[in-house]
Design an enzyme around this catalytic site. Structure first.
Site, PDB file in Angstrom:
ATOM      1  N   ASP A  10       0.874  -1.196   0.000  1.00  0.00           N
ATOM      2  CA  ASP A  10       0.000   0.000   0.000  1.00  0.00           C
ATOM      3  C   ASP A  10       0.902   1.235   0.000  1.00  0.00           C
ATOM      4  O   ASP A  10       2.122   1.134   0.182  1.00  0.00           O
ATOM      5  CB  ASP A  10      -0.902  -0.005   1.244  1.00  0.00           C
ATOM      6  CG  ASP A  10      -1.878   1.177   1.267  1.00  0.00           C
ATOM      7  OD1 ASP A  10      -2.357   1.587   0.182  1.00  0.00           O
ATOM      8  OD2 ASP A  10      -2.150   1.706   2.360  1.00  0.00           O
ATOM      9  N   SER A  11       0.272   2.390  -0.163  1.00  0.00           N
ATOM     10  CA  SER A  11       1.038   3.635  -0.088  1.00  0.00           C
ATOM     11  C   SER A  11       1.407   3.968   1.356  1.00  0.00           C
ATOM     12  O   SER A  11       2.332   4.723   1.618  1.00  0.00           O
ATOM     13  CB  SER A  11       0.196   4.783  -0.651  1.00  0.00           C
ATOM     14  OG  SER A  11      -1.027   4.854   0.058  1.00  0.00           O
ATOM     15  N   CYS A  74      -4.416  -1.576  -2.111  1.00  0.00           N
ATOM     16  CA  CYS A  74      -4.586  -0.145  -2.332  1.00  0.00           C
ATOM     17  C   CYS A  74      -5.435   0.041  -3.589  1.00  0.00           C
ATOM     18  O   CYS A  74      -5.040  -0.400  -4.679  1.00  0.00           O
ATOM     19  CB  CYS A  74      -3.214   0.495  -2.522  1.00  0.00           C
ATOM     20  SG  CYS A  74      -3.281   2.242  -2.966  1.00  0.00           S
ATOM     21  N   ASN A  75      -6.580   0.677  -3.426  1.00  0.00           N
ATOM     22  CA  ASN A  75      -7.463   0.911  -4.567  1.00  0.00           C
ATOM     23  C   ASN A  75      -6.847   1.887  -5.560  1.00  0.00           C
ATOM     24  O   ASN A  75      -6.959   1.724  -6.768  1.00  0.00           O
ATOM     25  CB  ASN A  75      -8.797   1.513  -4.100  1.00  0.00           C
ATOM     26  CG  ASN A  75      -9.594   0.572  -3.235  1.00  0.00           C
ATOM     27  OD1 ASN A  75     -10.541  -0.051  -3.684  1.00  0.00           O
ATOM     28  ND2 ASN A  75      -9.234   0.445  -1.962  1.00  0.00           N
ATOM     29  N   THR A  76      -6.197   2.909  -5.034  1.00  0.00           N
ATOM     30  CA  THR A  76      -5.642   3.959  -5.883  1.00  0.00           C
ATOM     31  C   THR A  76      -4.581   3.381  -6.819  1.00  0.00           C
ATOM     32  O   THR A  76      -4.485   3.772  -7.982  1.00  0.00           O
ATOM     33  CB  THR A  76      -5.035   5.078  -5.003  1.00  0.00           C
ATOM     34  OG1 THR A  76      -5.945   5.354  -3.943  1.00  0.00           O
ATOM     35  CG2 THR A  76      -4.793   6.336  -5.794  1.00  0.00           C
ATOM     36  N   CYS A 189     -10.983   2.732  -0.157  1.00  0.00           N
ATOM     37  CA  CYS A 189      -9.590   3.047   0.163  1.00  0.00           C
ATOM     38  C   CYS A 189      -9.288   2.226   1.405  1.00  0.00           C
ATOM     39  O   CYS A 189     -10.079   2.230   2.364  1.00  0.00           O
ATOM     40  CB  CYS A 189      -9.425   4.537   0.453  1.00  0.00           C
ATOM     41  SG  CYS A 189      -7.820   4.956   1.174  1.00  0.00           S
ATOM     42  N   THR A 190      -8.186   1.514   1.382  1.00  0.00           N
ATOM     43  CA  THR A 190      -7.911   0.576   2.471  1.00  0.00           C
ATOM     44  C   THR A 190      -7.612   1.267   3.803  1.00  0.00           C
ATOM     45  O   THR A 190      -7.628   0.620   4.851  1.00  0.00           O
ATOM     46  CB  THR A 190      -6.743  -0.356   2.087  1.00  0.00           C
ATOM     47  OG1 THR A 190      -5.643   0.450   1.636  1.00  0.00           O
ATOM     48  CG2 THR A 190      -7.157  -1.308   0.983  1.00  0.00           C
ATOM     49  N   HIS A 191      -7.364   2.545   3.764  1.00  0.00           N
ATOM     50  CA  HIS A 191      -7.166   3.280   5.021  1.00  0.00           C
ATOM     51  C   HIS A 191      -8.483   3.454   5.799  1.00  0.00           C
ATOM     52  O   HIS A 191      -8.465   3.598   7.018  1.00  0.00           O
ATOM     53  CB  HIS A 191      -6.642   4.695   4.737  1.00  0.00           C
ATOM     54  CG  HIS A 191      -5.175   4.764   4.470  1.00  0.00           C
ATOM     55  ND1 HIS A 191      -4.601   4.267   3.328  1.00  0.00           N
ATOM     56  CD2 HIS A 191      -4.158   5.298   5.197  1.00  0.00           C
ATOM     57  CE1 HIS A 191      -3.297   4.499   3.365  1.00  0.00           C
ATOM     58  NE2 HIS A 191      -3.003   5.121   4.488  1.00  0.00           N
TER      59      HIS A 191
END
Ligand code: DGL
Length: 262
Positions: A10-11, A74-76, A189-191
């Protein structure tokens, strides 16, 4: 036997929401969690530059960690680079995380669904195509949030979140039309699952908050051979930060997730 890890990417810390589900389903596996914190947040990146960054980064990650499978938590990133990653690294299976628009369309009663995501995910053609393909009978509102991923990062490190900011970010998700109301908000968004209790608290009415983490973990499990089913992982799971310099609260958070910072 060399244990090839499951790499979760992920970011930032959002992919931990997927990692925790994956660990429950795959206790025999060894995990490496990679946060591209040097590139965070991904939401505002220009598409070509972000794609190039992630593909280059994976060249190094695959060489270094030799993962059996890579989960793009991460979707983005997934809505932009999944195809490019599969082409560039055909020997590595990739599992992506894309907005859960299909299950939302199947479950909604009111027909009003909102997709809460980063500005990047909201503007992707991939996301638009999911809506056309699976939710053409629904009214789907795309809500791009500039700040929620950052709020989740702060919350997980410092235990503090500005509830008014959360309220403001989620407010556009709530739509009333012809006597009906939004009944599902897709957490794309995974956050965001880290903030879901605050979202519940500040929402104008109750909705189903759709978190795809378990489904992603199940997908990853389905692609792996069952050989580790009766084992318990021997080596410690690790976290890698592309900045190379996670601060103390970040290291402490990783410890809380049972990850050794490499
Ligand atoms: N966690 C990421 C996602 O699922 C995005 C966070 C960010 O980099 O802005 O989209």
């Amino acid at each position: 036997m060399t244990e090839r890890p499951v790499l979760v990417f992920d970011s930032g810390i959002g992919g931990l929401t997927v990692l925790r589900e994956a660990r429950v389903l795959m206790p025999g596996r060894h995990f490496v969690y990679v946060a591209d914190d040097a590139g965070f947040p991904y939401g505002a990146w220009e598409e070509a530059a972000l794609q190039q960054r992630i593909v280059e980064l994976f060249g190094r990650l695959i060489e270094e960690h030799d993962p059996e499978i890579a989960v793009i938590a991460c979707n983005t990133a997934s809505t932009l680079v999944l195809d490019a990653l599969r082409v560039a690294f055909p020997d590595t299976p990739f599992v992506g995380t894309v907005p859960a628009i299909k299950p939302a369309a199947e479950r909604t009663r009111s027909g009003l669904v909102s997709v809460l995501a980063t500005p990047g995910t909201v503007k992707r053609q991939y996301t638009r195509d999911l809506i056309t393909q699976w939710a053409s009978k629904c009214h789907v509102r795309l809500v791009g949030s500039d700040n929620l991923a950052g709020l989740a990062e702060i919350y997980m490190r410092q235990g503090f979140v500005d509830e008014e900011a959360v309220r403001a970010e989620i407010a556009p998700c709530f739509v009333e039309r012809e006597g009906k109301r939004t009944d599902i908000v897709v957490l794309a968004c995974t956050h965001y699952p880290f903030l879901v209790n605050r979202m519940r608290k500040t929402a104008p009415w109750p909705v189903d908050w759709l978190d795809p983490a378990e489904a992603i973990a199940r997908r990853a499990l389905s692609l792996l051979p069952a050989s580790h089913a009766s084992q318990i992982a021997q080596s410690a799971d690790r976290a890698v930060f592309t900045s190379g310099a996670p601060d103390f609260p970040t290291r402490r958070l990783m410890q809380g997730f049972g990850l050794q910072v490499a």
